[in-house]
Design a protein around this motif. Structure first.
Motif, PDB file in Angstrom:
ATOM      1  N   LYS A 106       0.850  -1.402  -0.203  1.00 45.38           N
ATOM      2  CA  LYS A 106      -0.028  -0.090   0.119  1.00 45.38           C
ATOM      3  C   LYS A 106       1.027   1.280   0.054  1.00 45.38           C
ATOM      4  CE  LYS A 106      -3.468  -0.446   2.685  1.00 45.38           C
ATOM      5  NZ  LYS A 106      -4.306  -0.434   3.751  1.00 45.38           N
ATOM      6  N   THR A 107       0.540   2.213  -0.742  1.00 50.91           N
ATOM      7  CA  THR A 107       1.400   3.403  -0.851  1.00 50.91           C
ATOM      8  C   THR A 107       0.948   4.357   0.488  1.00 50.91           C
ATOM      9  OG1 THR A 107      -0.578   4.922  -1.976  1.00 50.91           O
ATOM     10  CG2 THR A 107       1.187   3.594  -3.157  1.00 50.91           C
ATOM     11  N   VAL A 108       1.605   4.987   1.010  1.00 51.48           N
ATOM     12  CA  VAL A 108       1.376   5.989   2.171  1.00 51.48           C
ATOM     13  C   VAL A 108       0.174   6.907   1.711  1.00 51.48           C
ATOM     14  CG1 VAL A 108       3.033   7.976   1.456  1.00 51.48           C
ATOM     15  CG2 VAL A 108       2.682   7.360   3.811  1.00 51.48           C
ATOM     16  N   MET A 109       0.075   7.174   0.698  1.00 53.80           N
ATOM     17  CA  MET A 109      -1.041   7.907   0.319  1.00 53.80           C
ATOM     18  C   MET A 109      -2.599   7.358   0.691  1.00 53.80           C
ATOM     19  SD  MET A 109       0.000  10.201  -2.690  1.00 53.80           S
ATOM     20  CE  MET A 109       0.287   8.770  -3.948  1.00 53.80           C
ATOM     21  N   GLU A 110      -2.399   6.094   0.164  1.00 57.73           N
ATOM     22  CA  GLU A 110      -3.639   5.456   0.344  1.00 57.73           C
ATOM     23  C   GLU A 110      -4.014   5.124   1.756  1.00 57.73           C
ATOM     24  OE1 GLU A 110      -3.295   2.513  -3.685  1.00 57.73           O
ATOM     25  OE2 GLU A 110      -2.368   1.958  -1.824  1.00 57.73           O
ATOM     26  N   LEU A 111      -2.855   4.708   2.602  1.00 59.94           N
ATOM     27  CA  LEU A 111      -3.031   4.404   4.057  1.00 59.94           C
ATOM     28  C   LEU A 111      -3.323   5.919   4.822  1.00 59.94           C
ATOM     29  CD1 LEU A 111      -2.437   2.753   6.491  1.00 59.94           C
ATOM     30  CD2 LEU A 111      -0.120   3.440   6.426  1.00 59.94           C
ATOM     31  N   ALA A 112      -2.922   6.903   4.388  1.00 60.43           N
ATOM     32  CA  ALA A 112      -3.536   8.033   5.069  1.00 60.43           C
ATOM     33  C   ALA A 112      -4.859   8.501   4.575  1.00 60.43           C
ATOM     34  CB  ALA A 112      -2.411   9.522   4.552  1.00 60.43           C
ATOM     35  N   ARG A 113      -5.264   8.108   3.443  1.00 58.55           N
ATOM     36  CA  ARG A 113      -6.858   8.384   3.237  1.00 58.55           C
ATOM     37  C   ARG A 113      -7.503   7.381   3.976  1.00 58.55           C
ATOM     38  NH1 ARG A 113      -7.537  11.858  -0.872  1.00 58.55           N
ATOM     39  NH2 ARG A 113      -5.897  12.101  -2.599  1.00 58.55           N
ATOM     40  N   GLU A 114      -7.093   6.159   4.076  1.00 63.72           N
ATOM     41  CA  GLU A 114      -7.917   5.145   5.059  1.00 63.72           C
ATOM     42  C   GLU A 114      -7.841   5.568   6.501  1.00 63.72           C
ATOM     43  OE1 GLU A 114      -6.164   1.513   4.439  1.00 63.72           O
ATOM     44  OE2 GLU A 114      -6.727   1.117   2.315  1.00 63.72           O
ATOM     45  N   ILE A 115      -6.960   6.020   6.961  1.00 64.14           N
ATOM     46  CA  ILE A 115      -6.678   6.466   8.199  1.00 64.14           C
ATOM     47  C   ILE A 115      -7.733   7.794   8.760  1.00 64.14           C
ATOM     48  CG2 ILE A 115      -5.508   7.565  10.057  1.00 64.14           C
ATOM     49  CD1 ILE A 115      -3.036   6.058   9.113  1.00 64.14           C
ATOM     50  N   LEU A 116      -7.757   8.799   7.918  1.00 60.08           N
ATOM     51  CA  LEU A 116      -8.832   9.818   7.831  1.00 60.08           C
ATOM     52  C   LEU A 116     -10.239   9.481   7.753  1.00 60.08           C
ATOM     53  CD1 LEU A 116      -6.751  12.536   5.933  1.00 60.08           C
ATOM     54  CD2 LEU A 116      -7.164  12.509   8.453  1.00 60.08           C
ATOM     55  N   LYS A 117     -10.392   8.462   6.850  1.00 58.25           N
ATOM     56  CA  LYS A 117     -11.951   8.069   6.662  1.00 58.25           C
ATOM     57  C   LYS A 117     -12.148   7.367   7.778  1.00 58.25           C
ATOM     58  CE  LYS A 117     -14.725   5.128   3.528  1.00 58.25           C
ATOM     59  NZ  LYS A 117     -14.462   4.440   2.295  1.00 58.25           N
ATOM     60  N   GLU A 118     -11.377   6.730   8.544  1.00 56.92           N
ATOM     61  CA  GLU A 118     -11.855   5.639   9.745  1.00 56.92           C
ATOM     62  C   GLU A 118     -12.232   6.764  10.824  1.00 56.92           C
ATOM     63  OE1 GLU A 118     -12.463   2.532  10.223  1.00 56.92           O
ATOM     64  OE2 GLU A 118     -12.133   2.056   8.458  1.00 56.92           O
ATOM     65  N   ASN A 119     -11.714   8.154  10.583  1.00 54.77           N
ATOM     66  CA  ASN A 119     -11.758   9.004  11.790  1.00 54.77           C
ATOM     67  C   ASN A 119     -12.925  10.203  11.103  1.00 54.77           C
ATOM     68  OD1 ASN A 119      -9.981   8.454  14.310  1.00 54.77           O
ATOM     69  ND2 ASN A 119      -8.709   7.737  12.310  1.00 54.77           N
ATOM     70  N   GLY A 120     -13.537   9.773  10.164  1.00 52.32           N
ATOM     71  CA  GLY A 120     -14.666  10.821   9.925  1.00 52.32           C
ATOM     72  C   GLY A 120     -13.921  11.749   8.913  1.00 52.32           C
ATOM     73  N   ASP A 121     -12.848  11.519   8.458  1.00 52.49           N
ATOM     74  CA  ASP A 121     -12.228  12.837   7.896  1.00 52.49           C
ATOM     75  C   ASP A 121     -12.056  14.104   8.779  1.00 52.49           C
ATOM     76  OD1 ASP A 121     -11.564  11.784   5.373  1.00 52.49           O
ATOM     77  OD2 ASP A 121     -13.524  11.881   4.777  1.00 52.49           O
ATOM     78  N   ASN A 122     -12.043  13.697  10.110  1.00 51.22           N
ATOM     79  CA  ASN A 122     -11.812  14.675  11.149  1.00 51.22           C
ATOM     80  C   ASN A 122     -10.625  14.677  12.015  1.00 51.22           C
ATOM     81  OD1 ASN A 122     -12.330  16.411  13.724  1.00 51.22           O
ATOM     82  ND2 ASN A 122     -14.720  16.538  13.106  1.00 51.22           N
TER      83      ASN A 122
END
Length: 240
Positions: free
Chosen positions: A53-69
């Motif tokens: 996984k790219t770091v960009m994909e991982l960053a997007r997933e982390i933010l999504k799991e936190n409501g992009d908040n």
């Protein structure tokens, strides 16, 4: 006999998911950090790609799991992030995220700069807000002060549930003696956002105040913080 070889053909670069011109590192270098989105800043904190996984994909997933908040993400600890079970989010990257938020809190509170002096409740509240305001569970802390109300030491005494946490007055007073503190300020957050002290808050304040008097340590205030503001026992005239 001269051997004629076909001219070398330059390989056409394929599409890049993180181009040189639009990658977060390059944007930071050229334009500064202000232009970066939350997602791009998180990419830089996470650092490198993972095998799958790219770091960009991982960053997007982390933010999504936190409501992009970011506020939701700031409330997490390492264990919380690991429980998300996102591929590529190991202890090292989770720790990096937590460390980044803690540095931000310390900077905002001025911990790394000159020693704060608390002359009024609002000054103490501004110091405490970034330290306690992000938690979604109750955290109790104490500020230990010198004769001039300068900060000697600050410490999170206990962490608890949504509505309460256990606080041992003996631990607070023992630390005050060890730090040679002249006065103390009690503080805790209300994750619900309410700024009204509970009966338990008032009872604990009286208990610690009574114990401090015997040791000639002054209880200056008990401050409750939330994202909505703060409540000062001293300002409201209910400090024992």
């Amino acid at each position: 006999m001269q051997l004629l070889l076909p001219p070398l053909r330059k390989k056409t670069p394929g599409p890049s998911k993180w181009g040189r011109d639009d990658g977060p590192r390059e944007k930071l270098k050229i334009n500064g950090p202000e232009i970066l989105t939350d997602w791009e800043l998180l990419c830089l904190i996470l650092g490198s790609n993972t095998p799958k996984k790219t770091v960009m994909e991982l960053a997007r997933e982390i933010l999504k799991e936190n409501g992009d908040n970011l506020q939701n993400l700031a409330r997490r600890n390492v264990q919380d992030l690991m429980k998300l079970k996102l591929e590529g989010l190991g202890q090292a990257k989770a720790s990096a995220i937590i460390a980044a938020f803690e540095l931000g809190r310390r900077y905002q509170a001025g911990i790394s700069g000159e020693r704060p002096v608390f002359k009024e409740a609002s000054t103490a509240a501004r110091f405490l807000q970034p330290l306690l305001g992000d938690y979604n569970y109750e955290v109790f802390a104490v500020l230990y002060l010198d004769q001039a109300n300068g900060l000697i030491h600050h410490e999170k005494i206990s962490e608890g549930g949504i509505t309460s946490t256990y606080v041992d007055p003996r631990r607070i007073l023992k630390r005050a003696l060890a730090e040679d503190a002249v006065s103390i300020i009690l503080a805790h957050n209300h994750p619900s956002g309410s700024l009204h002290p509970s009966p338990a808050d008032k009872s604990l304040t009286v208990e610690i105040s009574d114990g401090a008097k015997y040791l000639r340590i002054k209880l200056l205030d008990h401050i409750i913080v939330s994202r909505q503001g703060f409540f000062s026992f001293a300002n409201e005239g209910i400090l024992p």
